[in-house]
Design a protein around this motif. Structure first.
Motif, PDB file in Angstrom:
ATOM      1  N   LEU A  20       0.845  -1.189   0.000  1.00  0.00           N
ATOM      2  CA  LEU A  20       0.000   0.000   0.000  1.00  0.00           C
ATOM      3  C   LEU A  20       0.880   1.237   0.000  1.00  0.00           C
ATOM      4  CD1 LEU A  20      -2.564  -1.069   2.730  1.00  0.00           C
ATOM      5  CD2 LEU A  20      -2.910  -1.098   0.255  1.00  0.00           C
ATOM      6  N   MET A  21       0.316   2.337  -0.472  1.00  0.00           N
ATOM      7  CA  MET A  21       1.041   3.608  -0.445  1.00  0.00           C
ATOM      8  C   MET A  21       1.432   3.927   0.995  1.00  0.00           C
ATOM      9  SD  MET A  21      -1.463   5.879  -2.966  1.00  0.00           S
ATOM     10  CE  MET A  21      -1.358   7.227  -1.828  1.00  0.00           C
ATOM     11  N   PHE A  22       2.683   4.302   1.209  1.00  0.00           N
ATOM     12  CA  PHE A  22       3.134   4.607   2.570  1.00  0.00           C
ATOM     13  C   PHE A  22       2.430   5.839   3.128  1.00  0.00           C
ATOM     14  CE2 PHE A  22       5.633   7.767   0.446  1.00  0.00           C
ATOM     15  CZ  PHE A  22       5.876   8.746   1.406  1.00  0.00           C
ATOM     16  N   ASN A  23       1.987   6.713   2.237  1.00  0.00           N
ATOM     17  CA  ASN A  23       1.390   7.984   2.663  1.00  0.00           C
ATOM     18  C   ASN A  23      -0.112   8.038   2.359  1.00  0.00           C
ATOM     19  OD1 ASN A  23       1.653   8.080  -0.102  1.00  0.00           O
ATOM     20  ND2 ASN A  23       2.447  10.143  -0.181  1.00  0.00           N
ATOM     21  N   ASP A  24      -0.761   6.879   2.359  1.00  0.00           N
ATOM     22  CA  ASP A  24      -2.194   6.826   2.077  1.00  0.00           C
ATOM     23  C   ASP A  24      -2.950   7.670   3.105  1.00  0.00           C
ATOM     24  OD1 ASP A  24      -4.984   5.902   2.286  1.00  0.00           O
ATOM     25  OD2 ASP A  24      -4.365   4.461   0.765  1.00  0.00           O
ATOM     26  N   PRO A  25      -3.733   8.647   2.653  1.00  0.00           N
ATOM     27  CA  PRO A  25      -4.435   9.527   3.592  1.00  0.00           C
ATOM     28  C   PRO A  25      -5.505   8.802   4.411  1.00  0.00           C
ATOM     29  CG  PRO A  25      -5.080  10.013   1.326  1.00  0.00           C
ATOM     30  CD  PRO A  25      -3.953   9.030   1.257  1.00  0.00           C
ATOM     31  N   PRO A  34      12.924  13.094   8.784  1.00  0.00           N
ATOM     32  CA  PRO A  34      13.984  13.900   9.403  1.00  0.00           C
ATOM     33  C   PRO A  34      13.767  15.395   9.179  1.00  0.00           C
ATOM     34  CG  PRO A  34      14.936  12.019   8.277  1.00  0.00           C
ATOM     35  CD  PRO A  34      13.479  12.048   7.915  1.00  0.00           C
ATOM     36  N   GLU A  35      14.132  16.157  10.172  1.00  0.00           N
ATOM     37  CA  GLU A  35      13.973  17.609  10.105  1.00  0.00           C
ATOM     38  C   GLU A  35      14.645  18.160   8.856  1.00  0.00           C
ATOM     39  OE1 GLU A  35      15.111  21.500  12.781  1.00  0.00           O
ATOM     40  OE2 GLU A  35      14.855  19.568  13.788  1.00  0.00           O
ATOM     41  N   GLY A  36      13.952  19.051   8.186  1.00  0.00           N
ATOM     42  CA  GLY A  36      14.480  19.670   6.975  1.00  0.00           C
ATOM     43  C   GLY A  36      14.147  18.915   5.705  1.00  0.00           C
ATOM     44  N   MET A  37      13.543  17.728   5.827  1.00  0.00           N
ATOM     45  CA  MET A  37      13.170  16.939   4.652  1.00  0.00           C
ATOM     46  C   MET A  37      11.664  17.012   4.451  1.00  0.00           C
ATOM     47  SD  MET A  37      15.439  13.454   4.916  1.00  0.00           S
ATOM     48  CE  MET A  37      14.811  12.810   3.381  1.00  0.00           C
ATOM     49  N   THR A  38      11.241  16.754   3.216  1.00  0.00           N
ATOM     50  CA  THR A  38       9.825  16.638   2.886  1.00  0.00           C
ATOM     51  C   THR A  38       9.617  15.283   2.220  1.00  0.00           C
ATOM     52  OG1 THR A  38      10.023  17.546   0.653  1.00  0.00           O
ATOM     53  CG2 THR A  38       9.715  19.142   2.463  1.00  0.00           C
ATOM     54  N   GLU A  39       8.361  14.922   1.958  1.00  0.00           N
ATOM     55  CA  GLU A  39       8.091  13.660   1.249  1.00  0.00           C
ATOM     56  C   GLU A  39       8.795  13.626  -0.097  1.00  0.00           C
ATOM     57  OE1 GLU A  39       4.104  12.296   0.787  1.00  0.00           O
ATOM     58  OE2 GLU A  39       3.689  12.398   2.932  1.00  0.00           O
ATOM     59  N   ALA A  40       8.931  14.775  -0.739  1.00  0.00           N
ATOM     60  CA  ALA A  40       9.586  14.836  -2.050  1.00  0.00           C
ATOM     61  C   ALA A  40      11.054  14.420  -1.964  1.00  0.00           C
ATOM     62  CB  ALA A  40       9.463  16.234  -2.628  1.00  0.00           C
ATOM     63  N   ASP A  41      11.666  14.509  -0.798  1.00  0.00           N
ATOM     64  CA  ASP A  41      13.066  14.141  -0.619  1.00  0.00           C
ATOM     65  C   ASP A  41      13.261  12.651  -0.382  1.00  0.00           C
ATOM     66  OD1 ASP A  41      13.997  16.861  -0.708  1.00  0.00           O
ATOM     67  OD2 ASP A  41      13.311  17.091   1.358  1.00  0.00           O
ATOM     68  N   LEU A  42      12.189  11.929  -0.086  1.00  0.00           N
ATOM     69  CA  LEU A  42      12.304  10.509   0.223  1.00  0.00           C
ATOM     70  C   LEU A  42      12.638   9.707  -1.030  1.00  0.00           C
ATOM     71  CD1 LEU A  42       9.217  10.100   2.578  1.00  0.00           C
ATOM     72  CD2 LEU A  42      11.611  10.475   3.215  1.00  0.00           C
ATOM     73  N   ILE A  43      13.410   8.663  -0.848  1.00  0.00           N
ATOM     74  CA  ILE A  43      13.778   7.774  -1.948  1.00  0.00           C
ATOM     75  C   ILE A  43      12.966   6.496  -1.796  1.00  0.00           C
ATOM     76  CG2 ILE A  43      15.631   6.465  -3.028  1.00  0.00           C
ATOM     77  CD1 ILE A  43      17.574   8.572  -1.831  1.00  0.00           C
ATOM     78  N   LEU A  44      12.109   6.232  -2.772  1.00  0.00           N
ATOM     79  CA  LEU A  44      11.262   5.042  -2.759  1.00  0.00           C
ATOM     80  C   LEU A  44      11.721   4.065  -3.829  1.00  0.00           C
ATOM     81  CD1 LEU A  44       7.736   6.716  -2.532  1.00  0.00           C
ATOM     82  CD2 LEU A  44       9.100   5.785  -0.662  1.00  0.00           C
ATOM     83  N   ASP A  46      11.156   1.384  -6.859  1.00  0.00           N
ATOM     84  CA  ASP A  46      10.213   1.417  -7.986  1.00  0.00           C
ATOM     85  C   ASP A  46       8.908   0.716  -7.615  1.00  0.00           C
ATOM     86  OD1 ASP A  46      11.999   2.833  -9.553  1.00  0.00           O
ATOM     87  OD2 ASP A  46      12.769   1.050 -10.570  1.00  0.00           O
ATOM     88  N   LYS A  47       8.999  -0.392  -6.858  1.00  0.00           N
ATOM     89  CA  LYS A  47       7.788  -1.099  -6.426  1.00  0.00           C
ATOM     90  C   LYS A  47       6.939  -0.217  -5.526  1.00  0.00           C
ATOM     91  CE  LYS A  47       9.516  -4.749  -4.529  1.00  0.00           C
ATOM     92  NZ  LYS A  47       9.696  -6.071  -3.906  1.00  0.00           N
ATOM     93  N   ASP A  48       7.574   0.486  -4.593  1.00  0.00           N
ATOM     94  CA  ASP A  48       6.810   1.317  -3.659  1.00  0.00           C
ATOM     95  C   ASP A  48       6.193   2.535  -4.333  1.00  0.00           C
ATOM     96  OD1 ASP A  48       7.270  -0.372  -1.554  1.00  0.00           O
ATOM     97  OD2 ASP A  48       9.012   0.732  -0.805  1.00  0.00           O
ATOM     98  N   LYS A  49       6.781   2.987  -5.409  1.00  0.00           N
ATOM     99  CA  LYS A  49       6.245   4.158  -6.123  1.00  0.00           C
ATOM    100  C   LYS A  49       4.894   3.867  -6.769  1.00  0.00           C
ATOM    101  CE  LYS A  49      10.717   6.177  -7.215  1.00  0.00           C
ATOM    102  NZ  LYS A  49      11.681   6.452  -8.291  1.00  0.00           N
ATOM    103  N   VAL A  50       4.588   2.595  -7.012  1.00  0.00           N
ATOM    104  CA  VAL A  50       3.353   2.252  -7.716  1.00  0.00           C
ATOM    105  C   VAL A  50       2.330   1.533  -6.833  1.00  0.00           C
ATOM    106  CG1 VAL A  50       4.472   2.200  -9.979  1.00  0.00           C
ATOM    107  CG2 VAL A  50       4.325   0.102  -8.628  1.00  0.00           C
ATOM    108  N   ASN A  51       2.565   1.488  -5.531  1.00  0.00           N
ATOM    109  CA  ASN A  51       1.605   0.845  -4.632  1.00  0.00           C
ATOM    110  C   ASN A  51       0.270   1.582  -4.662  1.00  0.00           C
ATOM    111  OD1 ASN A  51       3.189  -1.263  -3.745  1.00  0.00           O
ATOM    112  ND2 ASN A  51       3.979  -0.162  -1.994  1.00  0.00           N
ATOM    113  N   ALA A  52      -0.779   0.817  -4.499  1.00  0.00           N
ATOM    114  CA  ALA A  52      -2.138   1.365  -4.558  1.00  0.00           C
ATOM    115  C   ALA A  52      -2.540   1.980  -3.222  1.00  0.00           C
ATOM    116  CB  ALA A  52      -3.121   0.254  -4.913  1.00  0.00           C
ATOM    117  N   SER A  53      -3.552   2.810  -3.289  1.00  0.00           N
ATOM    118  CA  SER A  53      -4.153   3.316  -2.059  1.00  0.00           C
ATOM    119  C   SER A  53      -4.977   2.178  -1.445  1.00  0.00           C
ATOM    120  CB  SER A  53      -5.068   4.500  -2.357  1.00  0.00           C
ATOM    121  OG  SER A  53      -6.205   4.070  -3.084  1.00  0.00           O
TER     122      SER A  53
END
Length: 63
Positions: A20-25, A34-44, A46-53
């Protein structure tokens, strides 16, 4: 770095794998970033990038 050990009783079947999406609302897990990072900075992976909600997973599996 993380190391995982699995005890298995059969060969690996990629079609039996899922996630499942790690950030499913709807699940709304407040993962620490970590402080100073955003979700855009995370490295996922290829499998995790396409997980479903969770909603899409339930629809796909008629749950």
């Amino acid at each position: 770095y993380a190391e995982f050990c699995y005890k298995v009783t059969d060969f690996y079947h990629p079609n039996d794998e899922g996630g499942l999406m790690f950030n499913d609302p709807d699940i709304n897990v407040q993962w620490p970033i970590p402080e100073g990072m955003t979700e855009a900075d995370l490295i996922l992976s290829d499998k995790d990038k396409v997980n479903a909600s969770f909603k899409d997973y339930c629809k796909e599996h008629n749950l």
